[in-house]
Design a protein around this motif. Structure first.
Motif, PDB file in Angstrom:
ATOM      1  N   LEU A 187       0.814  -1.224   0.000  1.00 22.26           N
ATOM      2  CA  LEU A 187       0.000   0.000   0.000  1.00 22.26           C
ATOM      3  C   LEU A 187       0.844   1.270   0.000  1.00 22.26           C
ATOM      4  CD1 LEU A 187      -2.728  -0.973   2.650  1.00 22.26           C
ATOM      5  CD2 LEU A 187      -2.727  -1.386   0.187  1.00 22.26           C
ATOM      6  N   ALA A 188       2.165   1.112   0.131  1.00 26.03           N
ATOM      7  CA  ALA A 188       3.048   2.288   0.216  1.00 26.03           C
ATOM      8  C   ALA A 188       3.191   2.963  -1.142  1.00 26.03           C
ATOM      9  CB  ALA A 188       4.410   1.877   0.744  1.00 26.03           C
ATOM     10  N   CYS A 189       3.294   4.306  -1.111  1.00 20.94           N
ATOM     11  CA  CYS A 189       3.526   5.071  -2.333  1.00 20.94           C
ATOM     12  C   CYS A 189       5.025   5.253  -2.540  1.00 20.94           C
ATOM     13  CB  CYS A 189       2.879   6.448  -2.224  1.00 20.94           C
ATOM     14  SG  CYS A 189       1.088   6.375  -2.076  1.00 20.94           S
ATOM     15  N   GLY A 190       5.450   5.309  -3.793  1.00 23.78           N
ATOM     16  CA  GLY A 190       6.857   5.527  -4.086  1.00 23.78           C
ATOM     17  C   GLY A 190       7.576   4.231  -4.401  1.00 23.78           C
ATOM     18  N   ASP A 191       8.866   4.340  -4.623  1.00 20.43           N
ATOM     19  CA  ASP A 191       9.699   3.197  -4.968  1.00 20.43           C
ATOM     20  C   ASP A 191      10.114   2.460  -3.692  1.00 20.43           C
ATOM     21  OD1 ASP A 191      11.376   1.359  -6.052  1.00 20.43           O
ATOM     22  OD2 ASP A 191      12.863   2.788  -6.812  1.00 20.43           O
ATOM     23  N   THR A 192       9.574   1.277  -3.494  1.00 22.81           N
ATOM     24  CA  THR A 192       9.828   0.519  -2.260  1.00 22.81           C
ATOM     25  C   THR A 192      10.933  -0.526  -2.437  1.00 22.81           C
ATOM     26  OG1 THR A 192       8.118  -1.117  -2.828  1.00 22.81           O
ATOM     27  CG2 THR A 192       7.426   0.796  -1.524  1.00 22.81           C
ATOM     28  N   PHE A 193      11.653  -0.471  -3.557  1.00 22.33           N
ATOM     29  CA  PHE A 193      12.656  -1.510  -3.846  1.00 22.33           C
ATOM     30  C   PHE A 193      13.707  -1.604  -2.741  1.00 22.33           C
ATOM     31  CE2 PHE A 193      16.819  -2.702  -5.629  1.00 22.33           C
ATOM     32  CZ  PHE A 193      16.523  -3.998  -6.036  1.00 22.33           C
ATOM     33  N   LEU A 194      14.243  -0.453  -2.320  1.00 22.56           N
ATOM     34  CA  LEU A 194      15.292  -0.471  -1.297  1.00 22.56           C
ATOM     35  C   LEU A 194      14.766  -1.048   0.012  1.00 22.56           C
ATOM     36  CD1 LEU A 194      18.203   0.238  -0.625  1.00 22.56           C
ATOM     37  CD2 LEU A 194      17.444   2.528   0.053  1.00 22.56           C
ATOM     38  N   SER A 195      13.544  -0.692   0.379  1.00 19.45           N
ATOM     39  CA  SER A 195      12.941  -1.229   1.605  1.00 19.45           C
ATOM     40  C   SER A 195      12.752  -2.739   1.499  1.00 19.45           C
ATOM     41  CB  SER A 195      11.590  -0.554   1.874  1.00 19.45           C
ATOM     42  OG  SER A 195      11.766   0.797   2.230  1.00 19.45           O
ATOM     43  N   GLU A 196      12.363  -3.203   0.322  1.00 20.98           N
ATOM     44  CA  GLU A 196      12.186  -4.638   0.117  1.00 20.98           C
ATOM     45  C   GLU A 196      13.519  -5.381   0.258  1.00 20.98           C
ATOM     46  OE1 GLU A 196      10.346  -5.028  -3.677  1.00 20.98           O
ATOM     47  OE2 GLU A 196       8.510  -3.995  -3.059  1.00 20.98           O
ATOM     48  N   VAL A 197      14.589  -4.753  -0.239  1.00 21.46           N
ATOM     49  CA  VAL A 197      15.926  -5.360  -0.122  1.00 21.46           C
ATOM     50  C   VAL A 197      16.338  -5.430   1.341  1.00 21.46           C
ATOM     51  CG1 VAL A 197      18.382  -5.045  -0.620  1.00 21.46           C
ATOM     52  CG2 VAL A 197      16.680  -4.684  -2.429  1.00 21.46           C
TER      53      VAL A 197
END
Length: 315
Positions: A187-197
């Motif tokens: 549900l987060a807005c923006g690029d969550t790639f770094l958080s996923e890593v």
């Protein structure tokens, strides 16, 4: 670019199993009985291991920590799940969601390391019995337990922070029973790639490292057991370790599938089912698994009851 019509909201809606209204009452009863069983069982193990001096051993010291943890672990999610099943209001505030996720990760991370420490304790007891009391002394046991708790505190703070640094827009419906990382991050807005890593790397450390320690410990344990000349000794050693292995398989199996899989494999329905194992089933089964056919626990219970009866008759 900033999304058009972006809305920031102060609360989420936990959907749970709202798509199955005919099962809400049945699920409420099942979850309620599971919650009561988990609370009573873990409180029983915790209280009994404190009350009986014969259980003041490293094994039961760590089991006492685990039982204490499980009491709070189930209380992080189950009361809210129960309330949502009988109420039309299924909302949870943004702060409430972050708090729930923090304690879920804190206690789950702590349990990962506690189970690893318990495997090391069993390895020491079986593979180095003559040096056991020296290796697993009070100071070392306390340090290992404290390190497990502290690691969970710091890990959960970092994990929760990288999720809630994002604004949330669009849908505010969490397709889950509680605020877990995968459904909230979607549900987060923006690029969550770094958080996923970051989430993946931290989960890899907190799940894989203790799990590898457990596997190595039990490979060495099995090797030692197979060399025992006495069949009775082998049986006793296997029965001592089998309960821990059952708990490890349930807990780590679901954790690995949940947090160490690619996002493309994400499935809300599978996530809900798996989450029930590590938040409901495992805490409920832990006391049963550890006390079932355990002569030490049964003996301790008899001694505690006999002592209380003696004290009451004396008055």
């Amino acid at each position: 670019m900033e999304k058009e019509n972006q809305t920031v909201f102060p609360e989420f809606v936990l959907l749970g199993l709202s798509g199955l209204p005919e099962l809400q009452a049945l699920l409420f009863l099942v979850f309620l009985m599971s919650y009561i069983t988990a609370l009573m069982g873990n409180f029983f193990i915790f209280s009994l291991s404190l009350a009986d001096p014969a259980l003041h051993t490293p094994m039961y010291f760590f089991l006492r920590n685990l039982s204490f943890l499980e009491i709070f672990y189930t209380s992080v999610t189950l009361p809210k799940m129960l309330a949502n099943l009988i109420s039309d209001d299924k909302t949870i505030s943004l702060i409430g969601c972050a708090t729930q996720m923090y304690f879920l990760l804190f206690l789950g991370g702590t349990e990962c390391f506690l189970l690893g420490v318990m495997a090391y304790d069993r390895y020491t007891a079986i593979c180095h019995p003559l040096r056991y009391s020296c290796i697993m002394n009070n100071t070392r046991c306390t340090v290992m337990a404290a390190a497990s708790w502290l690691s969970g505190i710091f890990m959960s703070f970092g994990e929760t922070s990288v999720i809630f640094i994002f604004p949330f827009c669009g849908s505010h419906e969490i397709n889950h029973f509680f605020c877990d990382i995968p459904p909230v991050l979607k549900l987060a807005c923006g690029d969550t790639f770094l958080s996923e890593v970051v989430v993946f790397v931290v989960a890899l450390i907190f799940i894989t490292f203790p799990f590898v320690l457990i596997l190595v410990s039990y490979l060495l344990i099995i090797t030692t057991i197979m060399k025992m000349p006495s069949a009775e000794g082998r049986h006793k050693a296997f029965s001592t370790c089998s309960s821990h292995l059952v708990v490890v398989t349930l807990f780590y199996g679901t954790g690995i599938v949940m947090y160490l899989r690619p996002n493309s494999a994400y499935s809300p329905d599978i996530d809900k089912l798996l989450s029930l194992f590590y938040t409901v089933v495992t805490p409920m089964l832990n006391p049963i698994i550890y006390s079932l056919r355990n002569k030490e626990v049964k003996g301790a219970l008899k001694r505690v009851i006999a002592r209380k009866c003696f004290l009451n008759s004396g008055h």
